[in-house]
Design an enzyme around this catalytic site. Structure first.
Site, PDB file in Angstrom:
ATOM      1  N   VAL A 117       0.947  -1.401  -0.193  1.00 53.20           N
ATOM      2  CA  VAL A 117      -0.221  -0.059  -0.017  1.00 53.20           C
ATOM      3  C   VAL A 117       1.038   1.445  -0.215  1.00 53.20           C
ATOM      4  CG1 VAL A 117      -1.415   1.429   1.241  1.00 53.20           C
ATOM      5  CG2 VAL A 117      -1.914  -1.483   1.007  1.00 53.20           C
ATOM      6  N   ASP A 124      -0.230  20.592 -43.745  1.00 58.50           N
ATOM      7  CA  ASP A 124      -0.543  20.703 -45.528  1.00 58.50           C
ATOM      8  C   ASP A 124      -0.289  22.159 -45.553  1.00 58.50           C
ATOM      9  OD1 ASP A 124      -2.255  20.179 -47.556  1.00 58.50           O
ATOM     10  OD2 ASP A 124      -3.347  20.672 -46.340  1.00 58.50           O
ATOM     11  N   ASP A 182      -2.203  13.915  -0.415  1.00 58.24           N
ATOM     12  CA  ASP A 182      -1.497  13.823  -1.481  1.00 58.24           C
ATOM     13  C   ASP A 182      -2.307  14.421  -2.894  1.00 58.24           C
ATOM     14  OD1 ASP A 182       1.308  13.331   0.012  1.00 58.24           O
ATOM     15  OD2 ASP A 182       1.082  11.420  -1.368  1.00 58.24           O
TER      16      ASP A 182
END
Length: 866
Positions: free
Chosen positions: A278, A325, A708
């Site tokens: 984890v 192009d 976090d």
């Protein structure tokens, strides 16, 4: 069986069982059932359940599921529920993002198809283009969009712009004829094709193909079988994920074995391994990357670049070649008069003077021998003739007023064999024939020349001067039209014989000019280390001239035609491709080959375009860029990005945004992984030192997902640095985990881990393992929140500015608030396995959490100074 352009019109009608009266309603319904609607088929999309299920097909997710099962058997139901909730939340987020991307694509498509005028049951009718079927008699006139492929039955000076298929901006004259041999698409003058635009004249056409059987449909099929490539970040994250998963499995096995060796119970050893798994897995990484990319797309949309595929955002950051192009992308897709040769001198348009008779006669010829008009700012007619109308307007001559004062008496329409058009008017009461056309044809028919008000026999020297000027214009890539006239008796009818003994008036040169911003954009691209390449269906000389003007074609560069490209072997192309800046007269297959050749050399290639003929290469390229205004629906469907302003310069802005998005993603990854590294090192240390486990799995999930995630998103919103385009494109083969990043992860993660373990030991000194675990958890959480400021940039916070990203301040405050709630709310203490800390313990925890950030900022200041 003969092809349609090889059949006579009677053979074609017989083949489709129809006639000039058109299909009956019953026959049309029967054909609609047989052939289907006149639309392009779409590739089948993945269902929602399949997309959701695919979110679980990841080794890291499988490891988390195993960790959840182990937690459940150990009796830690809370951790099991949290882990499963996290996995499901990530899967839902990924599915929603995928479906949102599909929905935004659908919104780009036109909600209504154009109508078509047909003859059915002998009556003229207007129907939806979706209902057009093979065998219908289609009526075309100026301004119509051709809605199906068809064989010309009757043509009345029909002019068709096929730039969406061939890339050519000039119109093609269509007529009823029969070919015995095979013909290239652009040379089949007895056929019209779906997606083309009628610029002049009118015609009666037999529909021969609809839907996927049209030339557009064939290109769409070619596009559908072209495989899409993964972006460099996808490849890098996939590689990182698989490597991380293997490392996690090995370390977990090692930790488990170490626990058994130390006489720990199997369950306790498994819990250590679960905690390590984890701690190591960045659960929020995939979501954070998606969110940062999504925010990048929103910023680009505000700057006129719509990103259809989120993953394309970071690919823009490492684009090293832009295959562009010419028509409509680098140029304005609009013929414009450049210079005029008259009275033996070269003039600009603004130098035309209505007080000079020779100038007046040239304008009469240009405007009256012309069928185009400009109505409410909208051009109707052949682009070349529209350019002449605009030249007249700049000289303050309105074509409508002039034509009303001087009605046309007679005309001989332009045809490709004569390359001339002649009309007859009364000018100042004198019957006058005006002629315009190709110089080589007119020069053979003139015997006099007008210089100001004097008309005299033309000399060989004057003929030579005209040819020299024509050559000079041609070398600049300009298209040249010559003009002549003569006065005749009123009794003279306008015949082909009257197109002789003309008086030479002058030459008019024109070109489809570059966009004003193209030169600066090309310069910016080169500064950013990006190689611009022009790919066009136009002639080589014209392409070279345009490319030279905007900086694509320079000294030492090569220009090749499709024929020359076809003669090159793969090895020869590989050897020369770095020097080839211009490709002319190319086909869709040529475009794909060029893109593939660059990709084989390791280049991340972007292809821009707006026509149907660009679609396969747009999809083949790493980044396909379509034009939103002039682009066809097929090209938009194929592209990864659509420019809503058709501005080549917007691509460079998008590249800068792409680079910034990648930099922010890399910084966010550094933030997440360095924090995870601290958790891994802490668990490894306690395992090796035979200490109690410092964290419960739920602690690490709280840190990884809640405290976090917000700072990582805030880092993803960091503004671009000024020198972003001064760097060369990054190497797409370079993974996100570079040597420098790995060193930073170990250094920064190690500092945070040391401070966390000091807090853990201080907690153990109190004699309560729960206090030690709580101190370790709180220290690691707060230290990682402070660490978010370190990961904003490679520069110190003092140089970047602490207030320059208010989202980082907000994320820090939110993370601290969440930590306070967990530490001080009794119900959450039990859920997150923490206990109450004393004031001293809280103070020590805060000081230890702040130390890594202080040390990292001191190191950055030293680097900036020295």
């Amino acid at each position: 069986m003969k092809k349609w352009y090889q059949m006579t019109k009677d053979e074609a009608l017989e083949q489709l069982q129809t006639n000039g009266e058109g299909l009956s309603a019953e026959r049309a319904a029967e054909m609609l059932m047989q052939k289907g609607e006149n639309v392009l088929q779409e590739t089948k999309k993945k269902g929602t359940l399949r997309v959701f299920a695919e979110q679980f097909c990841d080794l890291l997710v499988v490891i988390l599921i195993i960790a959840a099962v182990i937690s459940m058997f150990s009796g830690n139901v809370e951790s099991t529920l949290v882990i499963l909730a996290v996995i499901t939340m990530n899967a839902v987020l990924g599915t929603v993002q995928n479906k949102k991307a599909e929905k935004s694509l659908d919104s780009l498509k036109s909600l209504s198809a154009p109508n078509a005028k047909v003859i059915r049951d002998g009556q003229k009718a207007e129907i939806s283009s979706r209902q057009v079927v093979p065998g219908d008699i289609l009526l075309l006139e100026a301004g119509d969009l051709v809605t199906a492929d068809g064989r010309i039955l009757e043509s009345y000076a029909l002019q068709v712009n096929e730039s969406s298929l061939t890339g050519e901006s000039t119109s093609v004259e269509k007529r009823d004829t029969v070919f015995a041999e095979d013909q290239a698409l652009g040379d089949r003058v007895n056929m019209v094709y779906s997606g083309s635009l009628v610029t002049g004249g009118r015609a009666v056409v037999l529909v021969t193909a609809t839907g996927m059987e049209t030339e557009i449909g064939k290109i769409a099929s070619l596009m559908n079988v072209t495989k899409e490539k993964k972006t460099p970040l996808q490849i890098s994250l996939d590689k990182f994920g698989s490597q991380l998963a293997m490392i996690i499995i090995l370390i977990c096995v090692l930790v488990f074995g170490l626990g058994i060796y130390r006489k720990m119970s199997v369950l306790e050893s498994l819990m250590f391994a679960v905690a390590l798994a984890v701690a190591a897995i960045p659960e929020a990484l995939s979501s954070i990357v998606t969110i940062v990319q999504a925010m990048g797309t929103q910023k680009m949309a505000r700057e006129h670049a719509i990103i259809k595929d989120l993953k394309a955002v970071e690919s823009l950051g490492c684009v090293s070649v832009i295959c562009s192009d010419k028509t409509g992308t680098l140029t304005q897709n609009k013929m414009t008069v450049q210079q005029i040769y008259i009275n033996g001198e070269t003039l600009n348009v603004d130098e035309l003077d209505l007080q000079r008779q020779s100038h007046c006669y040239l304008l009469y010829d240009a405007i009256l021998t012309n069928d185009s008009v400009i109505v409410d700012g909208q051009s109707i007619g052949d682009p070349t003739e529209v350019a002449l109308i605009e030249m007249g307007r700049k000289a303050e001559v309105d074509e409508t007023q002039l034509r009303s004062r001087m009605p046309r008496l007679e005309e001989i329409p332009f045809d490709s064999d004569r390359k001339l058009m002649s009309t007859k008017y009364l000018i100042h009461g004198v019957p006058t024939i005006l002629t315009k056309g190709a110089l080589d044809m007119i020069l053979n028919k003139i015997d006099r020349i007008r210089i100001e008000d004097t008309i005299r026999t033309i000399t060989d020297k004057e003929r030579e001067a005209i040819l020299d000027k024509n050559q000079e214009f041609s070398e600049q890539g300009l298209r040249v039209l010559a003009f002549g006239y003569k006065e005749v008796q009123e009794s003279h009818c306008l015949t082909l014989n009257e197109e002789n003994n003309l008086i030479f008036l002058g030459l008019v040169s024109m070109i489809d000019p570059p966009r004003e911003e193209s030169k600066a954009a090309v310069s910016d691209a080169k500064r950013a280390g990006i190689r611009p390449v022009m790919i066009t269906g136009d002639h080589k000389i014209t392409a070279m001239a345009i490319a030279g003007k905007i900086g694509i074609f320079g000294e030492g560069d090569l220009a090749v035609t499709a024929q020359e490209l076809d003669m090159m072997s793969e090895s020869e192309l590989d050897e020369k491709i770095d020097k080839i800046s211009v490709y002319a007269r190319v086909s869709p297959e040529n475009k794909i080959r060029i893109v593939e050749a660059w990709q084989k050399k390791g280049a991340v290639t972007a292809m821009t375009g707006d026509g149907v003929n660009d679609a396969p290469a747009l999809k083949k390229a790493d980044i396909g860029v379509a034009m939103g205004i002039t682009g066809t629906e097929v090209s938009k469907d194929a592209a990864s990005m659509i420019l809503t302003d058709d501005n080549f310069a917007t691509i460079i802005k998008a590249v800068a945004n792409g680079r910034n998005v990648y930099r922010n993603i890399k910084n966010a990854v550094q933030f997440l992984l360095s924090g995870n590294m601290a958790g891994i090192l802490s668990v490894l240390y306690t395992s090796l030192a035979a200490l109690p486990m410092p964290f419960a799995p739920v602690h690490l999930l709280f840190i990884n997902l809640l405290t976090d995630s917000l700072p990582a998103i805030a880092i993803g919103m960091e503004n671009a640095e000024k020198d972003l385009l001064s760097d060369r494109p990054r190497n797409p083969k370079q993974g996100i985990l570079t040597k420098d990043l790995m060193m930073a992860l170990f250094l920064q993660g190690g500092l945070i881990a040391v401070c966390t373990m000091i807090a853990f030991h201080i907690g153990l000194g109190s004699g309560d393992q729960m206090v030690a675990s709580t101190m370790a958890f709180a220290t690691l959480t707060l230290a990682r929140l402070f660490h978010g400021f370190n990961c904003r940039s490679c520069h110190s916070i003092f140089k970047v500015g602490i207030l320059s990203n208010i989202y980082c301040l907000g994320a820090f405050a939110a993370g601290v608030l969440l930590l306070i709630i967990v530490l001080f709310v009794p119900v959450l203490r039990r859920l997150f396995s923490v206990v109450e800390l004393s004031g001293y313990q809280l103070g020590v925890m805060m000081v230890l959490a702040f130390i890594p950030t202080v040390l990292i900022q001191i190191l950055k200041l030293i680097r900036e100074k020295y």
